[in-house]
Enzyme design. Sequence first.
Site, PDB file in Angstrom:
ATOM      1  N   CYS A   2      19.701 -29.916 -10.623  1.00 46.05           N
ATOM      2  CA  CYS A   2      18.517 -29.325 -10.018  1.00 46.05           C
ATOM      3  C   CYS A   2      18.914 -28.643  -8.727  1.00 46.05           C
ATOM      4  CB  CYS A   2      17.505 -30.421  -9.727  1.00 46.05           C
ATOM      5  SG  CYS A   2      17.169 -31.410 -11.176  1.00 46.05           S
ATOM      6  N   ARG A  28      20.228 -23.442 -11.009  1.00 44.22           N
ATOM      7  CA  ARG A  28      20.510 -24.864 -11.238  1.00 44.22           C
ATOM      8  C   ARG A  28      19.400 -25.571 -12.008  1.00 44.22           C
ATOM      9  NH1 ARG A  28      24.648 -27.594  -8.129  1.00 44.22           N
ATOM     10  NH2 ARG A  28      23.546 -29.405  -8.878  1.00 44.22           N
ATOM     11  N   TRP A  77      15.513 -29.191 -13.690  1.00 47.67           N
ATOM     12  CA  TRP A  77      16.016 -29.142 -15.067  1.00 47.67           C
ATOM     13  C   TRP A  77      15.716 -30.533 -15.613  1.00 47.67           C
ATOM     14  CZ3 TRP A  77      19.741 -31.768 -17.996  1.00 47.67           C
ATOM     15  CH2 TRP A  77      20.081 -31.160 -19.200  1.00 47.67           C
ATOM     16  N   ASN A 103      17.939 -35.558  -7.758  1.00 50.49           N
ATOM     17  CA  ASN A 103      18.772 -34.964  -8.804  1.00 50.49           C
ATOM     18  C   ASN A 103      19.596 -36.087  -9.411  1.00 50.49           C
ATOM     19  OD1 ASN A 103      20.313 -33.355 -10.437  1.00 50.49           O
ATOM     20  ND2 ASN A 103      21.513 -32.430  -8.804  1.00 50.49           N
ATOM     21  N   GLY A 104      19.498 -36.269 -10.714  1.00 44.59           N
ATOM     22  CA  GLY A 104      20.272 -37.326 -11.359  1.00 44.59           C
ATOM     23  C   GLY A 104      19.379 -38.156 -12.265  1.00 44.59           C
ATOM     24  N   GLU A 471      35.095 -18.673 -27.183  1.00 46.11           N
ATOM     25  CA  GLU A 471      34.366 -18.334 -25.962  1.00 46.11           C
ATOM     26  C   GLU A 471      33.352 -17.200 -26.228  1.00 46.11           C
ATOM     27  OE1 GLU A 471      33.650 -19.488 -23.289  1.00 46.11           O
ATOM     28  OE2 GLU A 471      33.127 -17.844 -21.950  1.00 46.11           O
ATOM     29  N   LYS A 475      29.285 -17.527 -25.747  1.00 47.59           N
ATOM     30  CA  LYS A 475      28.474 -16.624 -24.915  1.00 47.59           C
ATOM     31  C   LYS A 475      27.323 -16.052 -25.749  1.00 47.59           C
ATOM     32  CE  LYS A 475      30.276 -16.851 -20.908  1.00 47.59           C
ATOM     33  NZ  LYS A 475      30.625 -18.259 -21.164  1.00 47.59           N
ATOM     34  N   GLU A 478      24.710 -18.772 -26.494  1.00 50.52           N
ATOM     35  CA  GLU A 478      24.103 -19.312 -25.272  1.00 50.52           C
ATOM     36  C   GLU A 478      23.046 -18.389 -24.677  1.00 50.52           C
ATOM     37  OE1 GLU A 478      27.146 -19.560 -22.296  1.00 50.52           O
ATOM     38  OE2 GLU A 478      26.031 -21.003 -21.106  1.00 50.52           O
ATOM     39  N   HIS A 494      39.326 -21.873 -45.800  1.00 52.39           N
ATOM     40  CA  HIS A 494      39.145 -23.314 -45.993  1.00 52.39           C
ATOM     41  C   HIS A 494      37.678 -23.720 -45.912  1.00 52.39           C
ATOM     42  CE1 HIS A 494      43.450 -23.775 -46.041  1.00 52.39           C
ATOM     43  NE2 HIS A 494      43.542 -23.154 -44.876  1.00 52.39           N
ATOM     44  N   LYS A 588      22.975 -24.225 -14.663  1.00 51.62           N
ATOM     45  CA  LYS A 588      24.366 -24.244 -14.205  1.00 51.62           C
ATOM     46  C   LYS A 588      24.681 -25.608 -13.591  1.00 51.62           C
ATOM     47  CE  LYS A 588      27.649 -20.921 -12.650  1.00 51.62           C
ATOM     48  NZ  LYS A 588      28.139 -20.569 -13.994  1.00 51.62           N
TER      49      LYS A 588
END
Length: 593
Positions: A2, A28, A77, A103-104, A471, A475, A478, A494, A588
Amino acid sequence: MCGIFGYVGHRKDAACIVLEGLKSLEYRGYDSWGIAVLPESGKSDGKIIVRKKTGKIGDATADELPAGSIAFGHTRWATHGGVTQANAHPHLDCTGKLALIHNGILENYHEIKPGLKKGGHRFISDTDTETFVHMVEEYSRNRLVSKAMQRAFNEVTGLNAFIILAARDKRLIAARNGSPLVVGYGDNENFIASDASALLPYTRQVHFLEENQMAIVSGAGIMIFDAKTGDLVEPHKQVLTWSIDQTVKGKYPYFMLKEIHEQPGVLAAIAADYTSQAEKLAATIDRSYGTYMVGCGTAAYACMAGSYLFSKIAKRHVNWAIGSEFTYQAEFLTPKSLVIALSQSGETMDTLEAVRKAKEKGASIYAVVNALGSSLYRYADHKMLIGAGPEKGVASTKAFTGKLAHLIMVAYAMEGSVKNGQKVVTAAAKSSQKVLTESSVRQLKELALKFRNVRHMYVIGRGLSYPASLETALKIKEISYIHAEGLAAGELKHGPLALVEKGTACIAFLPNDETYGANLAGAMEMKARGGYIIGASYKPHEIFDTYVHIPDAGEGTIIPNVIFGQMLAYELAVIRGLDPDKPRNLAKSVTVK
Ligand code: F6R
């Protein structure tokens, strides 16, 4: 995960200052937000005024908030309790004279809450957080709020950062273990935030709170003390070197676009300025018996790429693991082992847990981290800053390619020629510049238009292009929410080939290296099943439906390849009407497990 910002001082527009601070921290967390302000004397009976809203902070103003010289706020968040106004922070105690942001995750709240309820405390939200403000209320009946907070903090479990606004003392009182907090020193005014970059418009002098430290922040000064013993601690003041320009969007509509475009400059600076750091890390690897790289998400793909680079360039085996998996593989570590932890934020809980486990085994920790003063930075035995500047887009871009540039330099330093590493990174910077020219970007916009409504995309590569594929797919999924899968091209036959049908979008990385022929075979297998091939290569080929030119940069080609992937993901997000800086469900700095 947060955003936290607090102000106390001589100005009367504390709420506006906090609002601006929160806007700069929205990356955040952006489920909901809230601000608490203590109005000037006599205006509210000593009660704190709180405004909370769900959704993004966007263009919110502080109009509805009263004047006052102490305030704090939070962008959330959600971890515990849905995204509702009641669950947004700050939370008040029963008297309205204590407010809390957090936060947590307060792990043992369910053991504590029933007792408080029995004692008459009224709970309004579904959060774990609210328990803490009622604990402080209870304990402060017969002691100072700071002492009450210290007691409460020592009774709760979990990895947390708490800040209480105490109307009685006109102070912000903070405590941390696990989640980051930084205090900023001003002139007759002081600050607290979850990220140092938010403090830059006001001060450059900061102290990063250590684990189990508390801070009492008033207009007159900041006191730091040990939360266990209550003893005062001398702050370790540091000066922030980032510029304000680096923390704002400037001419760009999104941070992600700005950060993508900053990459050639960041890479050139790494090539120019980081040779001795590369040599230092190379020597440390040389001295160790067994080296392991660890990181999460995009940073894990940098580790994976590093493993290829060390093998290819330095002929050395350097293993890697995802942060959250590392602890299950760490039993073989010894005091002679080296663990290199890669992280933009330096706050990723899974990475921190991995290095803690490594420390338990006696291994040395080398942090390659972007955020100065972050938990990882402080915890590590050796450290190297990535030097990418503040990264605010939720999707990591320049910190990722910065990590790759360092790893290339380190691998070359191990091989005995850091100068060759510099050349490769410089070539990668130039190639990246070409990928970002107007005409190249136009081509990516056309591709995004063509594929904006597809449900799946596949990205294939071999060798260094395998982490580039993973990657790129990360992206795309996301920020554009299109399902994308990165694959080792050799694995197609396979299983995954069954998914390819007429028109399926397939990106193939075909750099000028030993993987070219085999990877082309993979692209052909997809083409034969109707796949639409987007060939990212140094030369065209007849099987490509679209050819994207990526100038050759030796082992450094992974960098422009990924930048092409970032840019395509960005264009896909924008054309689908999405905000690439704030992908849904994400934020983030993942400070929870
Ligand atoms: C994806 C992304 C994440 C981060 C991961 C680790 O675009 O940004 O996967 O890379 O959460 O973050 P750091 O590097 O801060 O440890």
